[in-house]
Each structure stands twice: as structure tokens, then as C-alpha cells.
Design an enzyme around this catalytic site. Structure first.
Site, PDB file in Angstrom:
ATOM      1  N   GLU A   1      -2.660  -7.132   7.038  1.00 48.16           N
ATOM      2  CA  GLU A   1      -1.461  -6.809   7.796  1.00 48.16           C
ATOM      3  C   GLU A   1      -1.286  -7.775   8.965  1.00 48.16           C
ATOM      4  O   GLU A   1      -2.257  -8.361   9.459  1.00 48.16           O
ATOM      5  CB  GLU A   1      -1.566  -5.364   8.319  1.00 48.16           C
ATOM      6  CG  GLU A   1      -0.430  -4.898   9.221  1.00 48.16           C
ATOM      7  CD  GLU A   1       0.900  -4.814   8.508  1.00 48.16           C
ATOM      8  OE1 GLU A   1       1.460  -5.883   8.198  1.00 48.16           O
ATOM      9  OE2 GLU A   1       1.376  -3.686   8.278  1.00 48.16           O
TER      10      GLU A   1
ATOM     11  N   HIS B   1       0.822  -1.204   0.000  1.00 48.69           N
ATOM     12  CA  HIS B   1       0.000   0.000   0.000  1.00 48.69           C
ATOM     13  C   HIS B   1       0.865   1.268   0.000  1.00 48.69           C
ATOM     14  O   HIS B   1       2.043   1.249   0.368  1.00 48.69           O
ATOM     15  CB  HIS B   1      -0.919   0.017   1.225  1.00 48.69           C
ATOM     16  CG  HIS B   1      -0.165   0.002   2.526  1.00 48.69           C
ATOM     17  ND1 HIS B   1       0.411   1.118   3.085  1.00 48.69           N
ATOM     18  CD2 HIS B   1       0.100  -1.015   3.381  1.00 48.69           C
ATOM     19  CE1 HIS B   1       1.001   0.814   4.215  1.00 48.69           C
ATOM     20  NE2 HIS B   1       0.844  -0.486   4.428  1.00 48.69           N
TER      21      HIS B   1
END
Length: 312
Positions: free
Chosen positions: A132, A43
Site C-alpha cells: 500500500e 484486497h
């Protein structure tokens, strides 16, 4: 009891490895069904990257991109499209996206996807297993700083955050995702026309992306510890080589691989994958064996000790 669980886990991982290798070989034999590229993207810059204090008031999964992160994601989309469109490909190439459900990865996906027309995108799927690493819930900055220092001493792969995960935990769920990924391809759940080159784009996070590569290329824990994190909106291109293996060395240079932390042996393996012939029996190269068994004799005669020879 723990030993039994460990054996079961190892057996499951071996079974997944064998199934994946057999499937890759079978698909290659059928010709052209495998995706041409699998591109793993981290990201863009998030508020948590620019200000770690953001985690004290905002849950990790809700941390947004910064304006810089938005710009990085758009630039990454342009670069990825250039990688796909500028190389020898079928003119009707397509892309399919997998994305972590976190706010920053979904926003990254939206921005980089601006570089592709609706004609080029055949689908997108939110995938929780590439999220994550879980660090717990709200994070107290001072405590997290101390915990991360401890992780550096303990080792990044096995250290488990209190109320959170270790990289080894992430490895397990990424392994499960890979098994589903192959089923998606095998059963054509992606609705892919085999006459068009397919590119899978996985929008994820730094550690999850490194673990994905570790799992795919069967890197050891020691090799994982060598890897540097992806930069924001940085990506790695795994491209199908001439022999039917995916490799980072088809698109990326040796200098890039060194910069990312790959050892000379890991780079040599990537070069072999770029040109080596795929087959069901080449799951483990001599280089892999030497890493574990550096003292094995070359022949049975050399391995028989003096006492055993005398008893024969």
C-alpha cells in the site's frame, strides 16, 4: 542538481520501457512463453475500510480483513478461476501469485487461493514493492481527513503524505517490481512449463494496482487522475491479445472500462492492443504523439516559417 536527478530518472524509466518492449517482442517471437494473463486484484474489505478509526490504534500493515472481506476474497477466487478455466486454454493451465506483505492482502490471497488445487499453483512470492501507499505511521483520523482533502486539490499523483509517500513514489517502486517480473519470466524463475498456459495473479491495494496499470500501459499522469479506485476484491484481467500485446479489452467490456474511468482514447488504445501486431518499433502510436504534439505540422515544408523560407 534536481534537474540532473530528473533527467537520470527519466532516462532510467525510458531504458526500462525499451527493455520491456524488446523482451515482450522477443518472447512473443519465441512463442507461447509469456503468461496468458496477468490479473491484478485488490484486497477484500478491511477493518480500515469499514472503520477509518482502526488506523489510530493499529499499524496499516496489520489491519485485517472483516468477515465481509473474507467472503469477498473467496468469491473473487471463484470468479478468477472461472475466467481462467472457462476460456480456451490448455487443460493444464497454472497460476503463480505475487502478494503484498500486508495482513489484509495475505489474507485475501489465502481465501481466493481456496479456488485452486495444489496442482494448479506453481508458486507464490511476497513482494514488498506492491504494498500500500505509505501514509505515515499511526493515523489520526481528523488530521488524515484534512490531508486527503488537500490531496484532492493538489492532485492524487504528486501529493506526498507527511512522513509517507506520493503516488509518484509508488510508481518508482512498481517500476522496479515490473523489471524483476520480466526477469522472473525470462529466466523461468517461476518454474513454468511452456506447454501450459500461465496466469500471474497479483494481490495488492487500490492505488498500487492503478499505478501498476499506469506503468504497464504507459498512461500519463493526467490519465491516471481519471481512474476510479478498485472495489474491494475487484480485479482487472490483462490478457495477451492476438498480436502479442496485453490488453484489458480482451476480457473486459467497453462499459466496464468506462466505469473504471478510462477515457475514449485509453479505451481505443486497449482495443488496438487486443488485436494489434506487436513489434519493436510500435512503442508509440500516432495517438500518443497527438496527445503531446497537437500543433506539429504534417510535413517539413509546412513547418518552415516565412523568415526561414526567405533566408533559404
Amino acid at each position: 542538481m534536481n534537474l540532473g536527478v530528473t533527467n537520470i530518472t527519466n532516462n532510467n524509466n525510458n531504458n526500462i520501457n525499451n527493455q520491456t518492449n524488446q523482451f515482450q517482442f522477443a518472447m512473443h517471437e519465441k512463442g507461447g512463453i509469456l503468461p496468458k494473463r496477468i490479473i491484478v486484484v485488490r484486497h477484500g474489505e478491511s477493518q480500515g475500510n469499514s472503520d477509518p478509526g482502526a488506523y489510530t490504534v493499529t499499524p496499516d500493515h496489520k489491519i485485517p480483513l472483516t468477515p465481509q472481506g473474507v467472503a469477498q476474497a473467496r468469491l473473487a477466487g471463484s470468479k478468477i478461476r472461472h475466467v481462467i478455466a472457462s476460456s480456451p486454454s490448455s487443460p493444464d493451465w497454472r497460476v503463480f501469485f505475487y502478494a503484498s506483505p500486508y495482513t489484509r492482502t495475505r489474507s485475501t490471497l489465502r481465501e481466493l487461493a481456496r479456488s485452486f488445487s495444489k496442482k494448479r499453483v506453481i508458486g507464490v512470492r511476497e513482494e514488498c514493492r506492491i504494498r500500500e501507499q505509505d501514509f505515515g505511521n499511526f493515523q489520526v483520523q481528523e488530521r488524515m481527513n484534512a490531508i486527503k482533502e488537500t490531496r484532492q486539490r493538489f492532485g492524487r499523483f504528486f501529493y506526498r503524505f507527511p512522513e509517507g509517500e506520493s503516488a509518484a513514489d509508488v510508481f518508482d517502486r512498481v517500476s522496479s517490481f515490473l523489471e524483476s517480473l520480466w526477469r522472473d519470466i525470462d529466466m523461468n524463475r517461476l518454474n513454468h512449463n511452456p506447454s501450459n498456459d500461465l496466469n500471474l495473479i497479483i494481490v495488492s491495494h487500490g492505488l498500487a494496482s492503478r499505478v501498476f496499470l499506469m506503468r504497464w500501459f504507459r498512461w500519463t499522469v493526467e490519465q491516471f487522475e481519471l481512474l476510479n479506485n478498485f472495489g474491494n476484491s475487484e480485479f482487472r484481467v490483462m490478457q495477451l491479445g492476438s498480436g502479442g500485446e496485453y490488453s484489458l479489452a480482451v476480457h473486459h467490456t467497453e462499459e466496464e472500462l468506462l466505469e473504471w474511468g478510462l477515457s475514449p482514447d485509453m479505451i481505443a488504445d486497449q482495443k488496438w492492443r487486443a488485436n494489434g501486431n506487436k513489434g519493436p518499433s510500435n512503442d508509440q502510436s500516432p495517438r500518443d504523439l497527438e496527445a503531446f504534439f497537437d500543433l506539429l505540422p504534417d510535413s517539413d515544408d509546412e513547418g518552415v516559417d516565412t523568415e526561414e523560407k526567405q533566408s533559404l
